[in-house]
Design a protein around this motif. Structure first.
Motif, PDB file in Angstrom:
ATOM      1  N   SER A  83       0.763  -1.287   0.018  1.00 45.32           N
ATOM      2  CA  SER A  83      -0.130  -0.098  -0.029  1.00 45.32           C
ATOM      3  C   SER A  83       0.943   1.279  -0.122  1.00 45.32           C
ATOM      4  O   SER A  83       2.272   1.296   0.103  1.00 45.32           O
ATOM      5  CB  SER A  83      -0.757  -0.027   1.349  1.00 45.32           C
ATOM      6  OG  SER A  83      -0.225   0.195   2.395  1.00 45.32           O
ATOM      7  N   ILE A  84       0.148   2.496  -0.390  1.00 48.65           N
ATOM      8  CA  ILE A  84       0.817   3.647  -0.033  1.00 48.65           C
ATOM      9  C   ILE A  84      -0.071   4.572   0.499  1.00 48.65           C
ATOM     10  O   ILE A  84      -0.882   5.346  -0.153  1.00 48.65           O
ATOM     11  CB  ILE A  84       1.361   4.234  -1.520  1.00 48.65           C
ATOM     12  CG1 ILE A  84       2.493   3.274  -2.090  1.00 48.65           C
ATOM     13  CG2 ILE A  84       2.176   5.722  -1.202  1.00 48.65           C
ATOM     14  CD1 ILE A  84       2.848   3.690  -3.661  1.00 48.65           C
ATOM     15  N   ASP A  85      -0.136   4.553   1.860  1.00 49.09           N
ATOM     16  CA  ASP A  85      -1.124   5.308   2.520  1.00 49.09           C
ATOM     17  C   ASP A  85      -0.783   6.856   2.842  1.00 49.09           C
ATOM     18  O   ASP A  85      -1.631   7.553   2.931  1.00 49.09           O
ATOM     19  CB  ASP A  85      -1.431   4.657   3.937  1.00 49.09           C
ATOM     20  CG  ASP A  85      -1.672   3.184   3.743  1.00 49.09           C
ATOM     21  OD1 ASP A  85      -2.832   2.745   3.087  1.00 49.09           O
ATOM     22  OD2 ASP A  85      -0.569   2.425   3.968  1.00 49.09           O
ATOM     23  N   MET A  86       0.551   7.053   2.706  1.00 46.24           N
ATOM     24  CA  MET A  86       1.129   8.384   2.861  1.00 46.24           C
ATOM     25  C   MET A  86       2.098   8.714   2.040  1.00 46.24           C
ATOM     26  O   MET A  86       2.881   7.954   1.856  1.00 46.24           O
ATOM     27  CB  MET A  86       1.393   8.459   4.591  1.00 46.24           C
ATOM     28  CG  MET A  86       0.438   7.941   5.495  1.00 46.24           C
ATOM     29  SD  MET A  86       1.238   7.781   7.260  1.00 46.24           S
ATOM     30  CE  MET A  86       1.900   6.230   7.180  1.00 46.24           C
ATOM     31  N   TRP A 130      -2.556   4.314  -5.782  1.00 47.58           N
ATOM     32  CA  TRP A 130      -3.311   3.571  -4.590  1.00 47.58           C
ATOM     33  C   TRP A 130      -4.141   4.497  -3.896  1.00 47.58           C
ATOM     34  O   TRP A 130      -5.318   4.063  -3.727  1.00 47.58           O
ATOM     35  CB  TRP A 130      -2.193   3.446  -3.793  1.00 47.58           C
ATOM     36  CG  TRP A 130      -2.480   2.712  -2.339  1.00 47.58           C
ATOM     37  CD1 TRP A 130      -2.957   3.683  -1.327  1.00 47.58           C
ATOM     38  CD2 TRP A 130      -3.087   1.354  -2.084  1.00 47.58           C
ATOM     39  NE1 TRP A 130      -3.462   2.727  -0.455  1.00 47.58           N
ATOM     40  CE2 TRP A 130      -3.645   1.363  -0.812  1.00 47.58           C
ATOM     41  CE3 TRP A 130      -2.757   0.201  -2.813  1.00 47.58           C
ATOM     42  CZ2 TRP A 130      -3.928   0.164  -0.092  1.00 47.58           C
ATOM     43  CZ3 TRP A 130      -3.114  -0.887  -2.291  1.00 47.58           C
ATOM     44  CH2 TRP A 130      -3.663  -0.996  -0.885  1.00 47.58           C
ATOM     45  N   MET A 131      -3.897   5.822  -3.887  1.00 49.87           N
ATOM     46  CA  MET A 131      -4.633   6.824  -3.104  1.00 49.87           C
ATOM     47  C   MET A 131      -5.943   6.821  -3.886  1.00 49.87           C
ATOM     48  O   MET A 131      -7.045   7.387  -2.797  1.00 49.87           O
ATOM     49  CB  MET A 131      -4.058   8.009  -2.597  1.00 49.87           C
ATOM     50  CG  MET A 131      -3.141   7.777  -1.809  1.00 49.87           C
ATOM     51  SD  MET A 131      -2.082   9.364  -1.382  1.00 49.87           S
ATOM     52  CE  MET A 131      -0.887   8.904  -0.385  1.00 49.87           C
ATOM     53  N   GLY A 132      -6.081   7.143  -5.059  1.00 51.69           N
ATOM     54  CA  GLY A 132      -7.400   7.478  -5.680  1.00 51.69           C
ATOM     55  C   GLY A 132      -8.282   6.351  -5.330  1.00 51.69           C
ATOM     56  O   GLY A 132      -9.863   6.703  -5.184  1.00 51.69           O
ATOM     57  N   GLU A 133      -8.153   5.160  -5.004  1.00 52.28           N
ATOM     58  CA  GLU A 133      -9.137   4.309  -4.739  1.00 52.28           C
ATOM     59  C   GLU A 133      -9.178   4.006  -3.396  1.00 52.28           C
ATOM     60  O   GLU A 133     -10.159   3.614  -2.917  1.00 52.28           O
ATOM     61  CB  GLU A 133      -8.733   2.836  -5.561  1.00 52.28           C
ATOM     62  CG  GLU A 133      -9.724   1.749  -5.212  1.00 52.28           C
ATOM     63  CD  GLU A 133      -9.291   0.422  -6.197  1.00 52.28           C
ATOM     64  OE1 GLU A 133      -9.987  -0.690  -5.644  1.00 52.28           O
ATOM     65  OE2 GLU A 133      -8.417   0.486  -6.673  1.00 52.28           O
ATOM     66  N   HIS A 134      -8.071   4.048  -2.572  1.00 52.37           N
ATOM     67  CA  HIS A 134      -8.242   3.486  -1.019  1.00 52.37           C
ATOM     68  C   HIS A 134      -7.911   4.781  -0.016  1.00 52.37           C
ATOM     69  O   HIS A 134      -8.126   4.628   0.924  1.00 52.37           O
ATOM     70  CB  HIS A 134      -6.839   2.862  -0.913  1.00 52.37           C
ATOM     71  CG  HIS A 134      -6.830   1.584  -1.754  1.00 52.37           C
ATOM     72  ND1 HIS A 134      -7.565   0.237  -1.760  1.00 52.37           N
ATOM     73  CD2 HIS A 134      -6.261   1.151  -3.200  1.00 52.37           C
ATOM     74  CE1 HIS A 134      -7.544  -0.725  -2.374  1.00 52.37           C
ATOM     75  NE2 HIS A 134      -6.514   0.042  -3.432  1.00 52.37           N
ATOM     76  N   GLY A 135      -7.741   6.051  -0.764  1.00 48.59           N
ATOM     77  CA  GLY A 135      -7.628   7.049   0.200  1.00 48.59           C
ATOM     78  C   GLY A 135      -6.131   7.230   0.659  1.00 48.59           C
ATOM     79  O   GLY A 135      -5.357   6.375   0.586  1.00 48.59           O
ATOM     80  N   GLY A 136      -5.979   8.225   1.433  1.00 45.26           N
ATOM     81  CA  GLY A 136      -4.579   8.408   1.901  1.00 45.26           C
ATOM     82  C   GLY A 136      -4.453  10.065   2.525  1.00 45.26           C
ATOM     83  O   GLY A 136      -5.136  10.782   2.362  1.00 45.26           O
ATOM     84  N   THR A 137      -3.228  10.242   2.820  1.00 43.19           N
ATOM     85  CA  THR A 137      -2.780  11.664   3.246  1.00 43.19           C
ATOM     86  C   THR A 137      -1.477  12.008   2.827  1.00 43.19           C
ATOM     87  O   THR A 137      -0.655  11.091   2.495  1.00 43.19           O
ATOM     88  CB  THR A 137      -2.617  11.776   4.796  1.00 43.19           C
ATOM     89  OG1 THR A 137      -1.584  10.591   5.600  1.00 43.19           O
ATOM     90  CG2 THR A 137      -4.021  11.253   5.493  1.00 43.19           C
ATOM     91  N   LEU A 174      -8.841  16.596  -4.326  1.00 46.15           N
ATOM     92  CA  LEU A 174      -8.803  15.142  -3.967  1.00 46.15           C
ATOM     93  C   LEU A 174      -9.794  15.023  -2.651  1.00 46.15           C
ATOM     94  O   LEU A 174      -9.740  13.811  -2.306  1.00 46.15           O
ATOM     95  CB  LEU A 174      -7.534  14.901  -3.641  1.00 46.15           C
ATOM     96  CG  LEU A 174      -6.511  15.035  -4.716  1.00 46.15           C
ATOM     97  CD1 LEU A 174      -5.152  14.613  -4.375  1.00 46.15           C
ATOM     98  CD2 LEU A 174      -6.916  14.484  -5.998  1.00 46.15           C
ATOM     99  N   GLY A 175     -10.276  15.763  -2.018  1.00 47.98           N
ATOM    100  CA  GLY A 175     -11.308  15.221  -0.955  1.00 47.98           C
ATOM    101  C   GLY A 175     -12.529  14.736  -1.175  1.00 47.98           C
ATOM    102  O   GLY A 175     -13.172  14.703  -2.274  1.00 47.98           O
ATOM    103  N   PRO A 176     -13.025  13.914  -0.253  1.00 49.41           N
ATOM    104  CA  PRO A 176     -12.680  13.566   1.060  1.00 49.41           C
ATOM    105  C   PRO A 176     -11.722  12.463   1.175  1.00 49.41           C
ATOM    106  O   PRO A 176     -11.258  12.221   2.238  1.00 49.41           O
ATOM    107  CB  PRO A 176     -13.944  13.237   1.475  1.00 49.41           C
ATOM    108  CG  PRO A 176     -14.630  12.657   0.336  1.00 49.41           C
ATOM    109  CD  PRO A 176     -14.344  13.326  -0.864  1.00 49.41           C
ATOM    110  N   GLY A 177     -11.229  11.830   0.326  1.00 51.01           N
ATOM    111  CA  GLY A 177     -10.601  10.353   0.114  1.00 51.01           C
ATOM    112  C   GLY A 177      -9.261  10.673   0.595  1.00 51.01           C
ATOM    113  O   GLY A 177      -8.496   9.995   1.429  1.00 51.01           O
TER     114      GLY A 177
END
Length: 251
Positions: A83-86, A130-137, A174-177
């Motif tokens: 994953s790439i969460d951050m 990753w983040m587009g589908e799974h979210g992140g910061t 990009l919010g809210p994800g």
């Protein structure tokens, strides 16, 4: 220490030393796995060891503004940790000093490419992967030089002001994800900032209400907060981390 990032993965650019390493170190201490980037492989290998080895950290050597390097880093991170969460855009350059009217335009273009375009491209790459589908910061490392005029490092400051705007625009888009924020340090005791305080640290620090320069760990702690759920209702914000310097009119 709380394990706010257990099971999460971060990419931290420019993290073989200084602020970037301190950010990576804080994230690992709170349970994260990290992929760190920098140009020099040897320095990265030492940093990976210090972060706990391949179970906690992997490295990707290359130029931050090289799109192929970015793509390879994203792939390597997903292969290693899933994953790439951050994402922390820490890499920044400032190869010139002096009045903006005299700035070498080729150097200015390079500053813009590394400090602004590369940061945007890293967000694009991680968002698509990753983040587009799974979210992140995301946290972008800006500077107090981007908050008000900074004679001698004016174009660097201009690039950091643009990075702050990019942060705000991405936060809206990009919010809210995905949450996107930035930190703006004043002088932090790193190799990058040596010319700003070497041989005159006490004099420089006297302008700060807290009477000391920043340490990399000061930025690591604030960045970890912005990446965490403790900052879950914060996006598009620039957090000034400056020991009170801007309150006195300084930069």
């Amino acid at each position: 220490m709380r394990k706010r990032f257990e099971g999460k993965t971060a990419i931290v650019t420019g993290a073989s030393r200084g602020i970037g390493f301190a950010i990576a170190e804080r994230l690992v201490a709170e349970g994260a796995r990290v992929c760190i980037t920098a140009r020099k492989r040897e320095a990265l290998d030492e940093a990976v060891k210090a972060l706990g080895g391949p179970e906690r950290a992997v490295a990707s050597a290359g130029r931050s503004d090289d799109v192929d390097h970015q793509s390879d880093t994203v792939k390597r991170t997903l292969e290693a940790f899933g994953s790439i969460d951050m994402l922390v855009n820490n890499t920044g350059i400032n190869p010139v000093y002096g009045p903006m009217v005299d700035v070498d335009l080729d150097a200015a273009r390079k500053i813009f490419e590394v400090n602004c375009l590369a940061a945007l491209s890293w967000v694009q790459q991680t968002y698509r992967a990753w983040m587009g589908e799974h979210g992140g910061t995301v946290v972008n490392v800006s500077s107090v030089a981007g908050v008000k005029p900074a004679p001698g490092i004016g174009f660097y400051g201009a690039s950091k002001a643009m990075l702050t705007y990019i942060t705000q625009e991405l936060a809206v888009e990009l919010g809210p994800g995905v949450r996107v924020n930035a930190v703006a340090p004043a002088v932090v005791k790193t190799k990058f900032a040596t010319a700003l305080y070497e041989g005159k640290e006490e004099q420089v620090a006297s302008a700060y209400p807290l009477k000391r320069l920043g340490m990399p760990e000061d930025i690591g702690g604030v960045t970890a907060f912005l990446l965490s759920e403790d900052a879950g209702w914060l996006t598009g914000q620039l957090i000034v981390v400056d020991g009170g310097l801007t309150l006195t009119g300084g930069v």
